[in-house]
Design an enzyme around this catalytic site. Structure first.
Site, PDB file in Angstrom:
ATOM      1  NE  ARG A  50      -2.698   0.769   3.459  1.00 15.17           N
ATOM      2  CZ  ARG A  50      -1.891   0.767   4.959  1.00 15.17           C
ATOM      3  NH1 ARG A  50      -1.738   1.459   4.780  1.00 15.17           N
ATOM      4  NH2 ARG A  50      -1.933  -0.542   5.305  1.00 15.17           N
ATOM      5  CE1 TYR A 103     -17.143  10.840 -15.737  1.00 12.03           C
ATOM      6  CE2 TYR A 103     -17.028  10.930 -13.111  1.00 12.03           C
ATOM      7  CZ  TYR A 103     -16.598   9.964 -14.218  1.00 12.03           C
ATOM      8  OH  TYR A 103     -17.126   8.742 -13.703  1.00 12.03           O
ATOM      9  CG  ASP A 175     -10.572  15.700 -14.707  1.00 10.81           C
ATOM     10  OD1 ASP A 175      -9.847  15.202 -15.447  1.00 10.81           O
ATOM     11  OD2 ASP A 175     -11.671  14.694 -14.398  1.00 10.81           O
ATOM     12  CE  LYS A 200     -13.036   7.455 -17.695  1.00 14.19           C
ATOM     13  NZ  LYS A 200     -13.769   9.020 -17.158  1.00 14.19           N
TER      14      LYS A 200
END
Ligand SMILES: *Cc1c(COP(=O)(O)O)cnc(C)c1O
Length: 385
Positions: A50, A103, A175, A200
């Site tokens: 992690r 978004y 973004d 994406k």
């Protein structure tokens, strides 16, 4: 090194030292924990996956260079990156000015999750930087931008807005998912943080969900790196491998997305059954000049209005064969969708119409298939409409 070369090599330099494996592609390091020789010193710098993992580390190095940033951080999704960013750089009582055409998932995160922690959000039409400036309050700490927006392809001037922010000690976050680092680099334009849904264009094959943050400020990086581990929304090593692999072909994919989208936008604009096309590469786009100034290409996303009602739209969407009727974007395959009933259905109709998302609006994520096949498919579907 230039973009296409960096996108292939950075982070995956073969280990040619004595005993090194020489792998040209970094292994997928599945180990969750790493053994050490001495109690107070992790061997090779890794202790627990992690906190840090060799495959993720390779991806983070590459993510950084793509945005001309010093640091890159990988997350389990675009929204995981956004939540970590907001939770580590903002606190109770802070105010954020955001583009009103963000978004949908980002807006949901802000309004339904993060606002519960005493943060305030004001949404403005950021196409005009003055609207951003006017919304500043005493407690404003961050501008949150997206350009071009989804699905209307509205732009905002990253340079002008970042300057307003810098003068007042307000961070500018962009973004950059829609353009990918290949066509637009927010940090070069003055923004403090670039953010991506690697689901994406960076992943590029519709087979992985991921997110990324890139920045150069060391103090902010330390905070984010701490939160990345403390919150724990990290990607799996296998997901990191998929994004690393996707990025290798980013340059050639983006060229083709751009080429195909420009052709389709021009084709649609000339079609009698199409009312309006939204694509920054068209001269008819009201912000075409800004697009040319801040982007080096216009990307693969566009939207258009059919001359007809909801029934015509639904019939058209049923007729397309190559374009898959699906949400998401940025993959090699062309996708088509109806924002009012799919990606933007959660926005009340009145508000949708106010922003400009009408019932006859259709969004396309133009893939990298043969352009003739794509236009033929649109032609047969439109001509029967
Ligand atoms: C998809 C998307 C996100 C969210 O990313 P996920 O990987 O789905 O969590 C954020 N911003 C934009 C512009 C997106 O398209």
């Amino acid at each position: 090194m230039r973009f296409a070369t960096k996108a292939i090599h950075i982070g995956e330099e073969p280990d040619l030292r004595e005993g090194g494996s020489g792998d040209v592609v970094i292994p997928i390091h599945m180990s969750s924990t790493f053994a050490r020789r001495e109690v107070d010193k992790p061997t090779g710098g890794y202790e627990y996956s992690r906190t840090g993992n060799p495959t993720r580390h390779a991806l983070e190095k590459r993510l950084a260079v793509l945005e001309n940033a010093k640091y890159g951080l990988a997350f389990a999704s675009g929204l995981a990156a956004e939540a970590t960013l907001a939770m580590s750089l903002l606190k109770n009582g802070d105010h954020v000015v955001a583009f009103d055409d963000l978004y949908g998932g980002t807006r949901r995160l802000f309004n339904q999750v993060i606002s519960n922690f005493g943060l305030e959000f004001t949404y403005v039409d950021a196409r005009n930087p003055i609207n951003v400036e006017k919304a500043i309050q005493k407690n404003t700490r961050m501008f949150w931008l997206e350009t071009p927006t989804n699905p209307l392809m509205k732009l905002c001037d990253i340079k002008a807005i970042s300057e307003i922010g810098r003068e007042r000690n307000i961070l500018t976050v962009v973004d950059n998912t829609f353009m990918s680092p290949y066509f637009q680099n927010p940090l070069d334009l003055g923004a403090d943080v670039a953010l991506h849904s690697t689901t994406k264009y960076l992943g590029g094959h519709s087979d992985v969900v991921g997110g990324a943050i890139m920045l150069s400020n060391e103090e902010l990086y330390r905070k984010l790196k701490f939160s990345q581990n403390a919150i724990g929304a990290v990607p799996s090593p296998f997901d990191c491998f998929l994004v690393l692999r996707g990025i290798k072909t980013l340059a050639i994919r983006m060229e083709r997305h751009n080429f195909n989208a420009q052709k389709i936008a021009m084709y649609l604009e000339s079609h009698p059954k199409v009312k309006k096309v939204n694509y920054p590469g068209l001269e008819s786009h009201p912000q075409h000049e800004l697009a040319k100034r801040q982007m080096s290409g216009f990307g693969g996303m566009l939207s258009f209005e059919i001359d007809g009602n909801l029934t015509d739209v639904k019939a058209f969407l049923k007729r397309v064969r190559i374009f898959a009727l699906a949400e998401s974007l940025g993959g090699v395959e062309s996708l088509i969708e109806h924002p009012a009933s799919m990606t933007h259905a959660s926005i009340p109709q009145k508000e949708r119409e106010k922003i400009g998302i009408k019932d006859n609006l259709i969004r396309i994520s133009v893939g990298i298939e043969d352009i003739e096949d794509l236009t033929e498919d649109l032609t047969q579907a439109l001509n029967k409409a």
